[in-house]
Design a protein around this motif. Sequence first.
Motif, short mmCIF file in Angstrom:
data_model
loop_
_atom_site.label_atom_id
_atom_site.label_comp_id
_atom_site.label_asym_id
_atom_site.label_seq_id
_atom_site.Cartn_x
_atom_site.Cartn_y
_atom_site.Cartn_z
N LYS A 170 -23.05 20.20 3.07
CA LYS A 170 -21.63 20.55 3.20
C LYS A 170 -20.72 19.32 3.16
CE LYS A 170 -22.13 24.98 5.61
NZ LYS A 170 -21.84 25.73 6.85
N GLY A 171 -21.02 18.41 2.25
CA GLY A 171 -20.19 17.22 2.08
C GLY A 171 -20.46 16.11 3.07
N LYS A 172 -21.24 16.40 4.10
CA LYS A 172 -21.52 15.41 5.15
C LYS A 172 -22.81 14.65 4.85
CE LYS A 172 -18.50 15.87 8.61
NZ LYS A 172 -17.75 14.70 9.15
N TYR A 173 -22.81 13.39 5.19
CA TYR A 173 -24.01 12.57 5.07
C TYR A 173 -24.96 12.86 6.23
CZ TYR A 173 -27.04 8.47 4.92
OH TYR A 173 -28.12 7.65 4.88
N VAL B 213 -29.01 18.89 -0.18
CA VAL B 213 -29.81 17.96 -1.01
C VAL B 213 -30.31 16.85 -0.10
CG1 VAL B 213 -29.83 16.44 -3.02
CG2 VAL B 213 -28.35 18.46 -3.01
N TYR C 187 -20.86 11.41 1.62
CA TYR C 187 -22.15 11.03 1.07
C TYR C 187 -21.93 10.38 -0.31
CZ TYR C 187 -26.80 11.44 -0.98
OH TYR C 187 -27.99 11.17 -1.58
N HIS D 259 -22.56 19.75 -3.60
CA HIS D 259 -22.58 19.82 -2.14
C HIS D 259 -21.51 18.93 -1.51
CE1 HIS D 259 -26.12 22.35 -1.47
NE2 HIS D 259 -26.56 21.85 -2.60
N GLY D 260 -20.56 18.49 -2.34
CA GLY D 260 -19.44 17.72 -1.78
C GLY D 260 -19.70 16.23 -1.66
N GLY D 261 -20.81 15.75 -2.23
CA GLY D 261 -21.07 14.32 -2.24
C GLY D 261 -20.37 13.65 -3.42
N VAL E 192 -25.77 16.84 -5.95
CA VAL E 192 -25.01 16.07 -4.97
C VAL E 192 -23.53 16.44 -5.03
CG1 VAL E 192 -24.12 13.74 -4.49
CG2 VAL E 192 -26.58 14.10 -4.78
N VAL F 112 -27.26 15.10 1.65
CA VAL F 112 -25.91 15.66 1.86
C VAL F 112 -25.99 17.15 2.18
CG1 VAL F 112 -25.62 15.95 -0.68
CG2 VAL F 112 -23.59 15.88 0.81
#
Lengths: 182, 182
Positions: free
Chosen positions: B76-79, B35, A79, A112-114, A109, B74
């Motif tokens: 857990k780091g994923k879009y 988020v 992300y 949350h790993g973005g 962001v 986002v």
Amino acid sequence: SEKRLTDTTFSNRGMTLEDDINTTNSYYLNRGIAVIHKKPVPIQVVRVDYPVRSAAVIKEAYFRQASTTDYNGVYKGKYIDFEAKETKIASSFPLKNFHEHQISHMKQVESHGGIAFVIIRFSHLDELFFLPFQALYTFWRRMIEGGRKSIAKEELLACSIPLKLGLSPRIPYLDAVESIYF
Amino acid sequence: SEKRLTDTTFSNRGMTLEDDINTTNSYYLNRGIAVIHKKPVPIQVVRVDYPVRSAAVIKEAYFRQASTTDYNGVYKGKYIDFEAKETKIASSFPLKNFHEHQISHMKQVESHGGIAFVIIRFSHLDELFFLPFQALYTFWRRMIEGGRKSIAKEELLACSIPLKLGLSPRIPYLDAVESIYF
Ligand SMILES: [Mg+2]
Ligand SMILES: [Mg+2]
């Protein structure tokens, strides 16, 4: 006073930078490199006219303050979230260009790993910098704790990656993302 | 005819579903779970009035067709990228609820490692389904190839995850994300 707007005169500030980033994002999209879009400007609609046989016309509306950032999307599964800012000041970047909720959004962001960052343009010399959120947040906290309200140019040079304007892409900001986060 | 809008009457279609998702996103945000925000409705501003000493008033503007989807963010780091759709039809979900560019946007998101899906509400029985983009795309291609223009309710039951309305979160769609993609 009243003003009729075309796409190119829509905003006095930042239009050039925004145009360049939009062009860059189209390049990234068309080449299959990333899917990153500008978020629409938030507008509060108050009154709408519905003429018979034609499209609804908004007759009264107001610009609202954005609660997040200008751009977001996905690059290599990650992300991506960023804000673009311009300044006419030559020697420093004033932190008042950011709203507190933009800072807290980018902080969320990252937690949350973005990937969050800012593209800063000094319009005077047309210089561009890629500033990772973590560096920005250091300067932001310094201000909150009573320190200076801007990032000195030398500090920016030390903490950011310079971006060179090119033809395609216009602003190769994903090169900076690649070098820092991958 | 002219209409004065408040937040709750802004749209005839989909307001309830949108409200529920916004409430859910606030819950996820405040609990530090994800988020995810609704993108503003894209509006083309044509004429703006700048009264002395008060905020700019938009006097002429038009709703534009969204080029992407309603929500992204986002987790857990994923879009995460999704669209919310409602229908009053009881036995099937008409695919004309999607624009082609929304489908191609979600396809691009998935090809870049993002997570794309749709939350579908059947307003008649207030039933909610989480439909992964991959399943939606299968039905979309069937239509393109000359097949039926909707998803039959039985097909949806087979390919989606039912979402139960709760209190907090209101629509626990990240449970479905978790069960499918993690
Ligand atoms: Mg900006
Ligand atoms: Mg929708």
